[in-house]
Design a protein around this motif. Structure first.
Motif, PDB file in Angstrom:
ATOM      1  N   LEU A 294      37.090   2.831 -25.927  1.00 44.16           N
ATOM      2  CA  LEU A 294      36.818   4.219 -25.531  1.00 44.16           C
ATOM      3  C   LEU A 294      37.672   5.189 -26.356  1.00 44.16           C
ATOM      4  CD1 LEU A 294      35.494   6.354 -23.715  1.00 44.16           C
ATOM      5  CD2 LEU A 294      37.301   5.901 -22.041  1.00 44.16           C
ATOM      6  N   VAL A 295      38.960   4.884 -26.498  1.00 44.05           N
ATOM      7  CA  VAL A 295      39.838   5.728 -27.306  1.00 44.05           C
ATOM      8  C   VAL A 295      39.331   5.775 -28.751  1.00 44.05           C
ATOM      9  CG1 VAL A 295      42.180   5.996 -28.216  1.00 44.05           C
ATOM     10  CG2 VAL A 295      41.851   5.329 -25.836  1.00 44.05           C
ATOM     11  N   LYS A 296      38.913   4.624 -29.277  1.00 50.49           N
ATOM     12  CA  LYS A 296      38.390   4.570 -30.654  1.00 50.49           C
ATOM     13  C   LYS A 296      37.157   5.453 -30.803  1.00 50.49           C
ATOM     14  CE  LYS A 296      36.931   1.337 -34.260  1.00 50.49           C
ATOM     15  NZ  LYS A 296      36.483   2.437 -35.043  1.00 50.49           N
ATOM     16  N   GLU A 297      36.248   5.408 -29.824  1.00 48.25           N
ATOM     17  CA  GLU A 297      35.052   6.262 -29.869  1.00 48.25           C
ATOM     18  C   GLU A 297      35.429   7.741 -29.934  1.00 48.25           C
ATOM     19  OE1 GLU A 297      32.158   5.576 -26.770  1.00 48.25           O
ATOM     20  OE2 GLU A 297      32.418   3.393 -26.962  1.00 48.25           O
ATOM     21  N   VAL A 298      36.385   8.142 -29.108  1.00 44.97           N
ATOM     22  CA  VAL A 298      36.824   9.543 -29.084  1.00 44.97           C
ATOM     23  C   VAL A 298      37.446   9.918 -30.421  1.00 44.97           C
ATOM     24  CG1 VAL A 298      38.422  11.174 -28.017  1.00 44.97           C
ATOM     25  CG2 VAL A 298      37.113   9.597 -26.578  1.00 44.97           C
ATOM     26  N   PHE A 299      38.341   9.071 -30.933  1.00 45.79           N
ATOM     27  CA  PHE A 299      38.967   9.363 -32.222  1.00 45.79           C
ATOM     28  C   PHE A 299      37.928   9.435 -33.336  1.00 45.79           C
ATOM     29  CE2 PHE A 299      43.780   8.600 -32.037  1.00 45.79           C
ATOM     30  CZ  PHE A 299      43.856   9.078 -30.749  1.00 45.79           C
ATOM     31  N   ASP A 300      36.992   8.476 -33.351  1.00 47.20           N
ATOM     32  CA  ASP A 300      35.931   8.493 -34.361  1.00 47.20           C
ATOM     33  C   ASP A 300      35.147   9.797 -34.305  1.00 47.20           C
ATOM     34  OD1 ASP A 300      36.641   5.966 -35.257  1.00 47.20           O
ATOM     35  OD2 ASP A 300      34.972   4.928 -34.261  1.00 47.20           O
TER      36      ASP A 300
END
Length: 70
Positions: A32-38
């Protein structure tokens, strides 16, 4: 060692103040954090932290959390 040869005596007591935790990189939390950062165009790198964060307690009580740093 700091008191060697001084005649002084030192007593210490070590007591854990928080539990360690490990959130796998494949976990829903990190994904989830990766999706937001992406979505923000930020390249994310997963690394171990030094501990002692509030999230140590959160994870201890079942709330999957990670620390974010710059």
């Amino acid at each position: 060692k700091a008191v060697e040869g001084t005649g002084a005596r030192v007593e210490t007591k070590v007591a854990p103040q928080y539990k360690c935790f490990l959130i796998p990189e494949e976990s829903q939390t990190i994904q989830l954090v990766k999706e937001v950062f992406d979505s923000m165009g930020i390249q994310m790198k997963v690394e171990r932290g030094g501990g002692g964060m509030d999230i140590n307690r959160f994870n201890e009580y079942g709330m999957s959390c990670v620390g974010l740093a710059t």
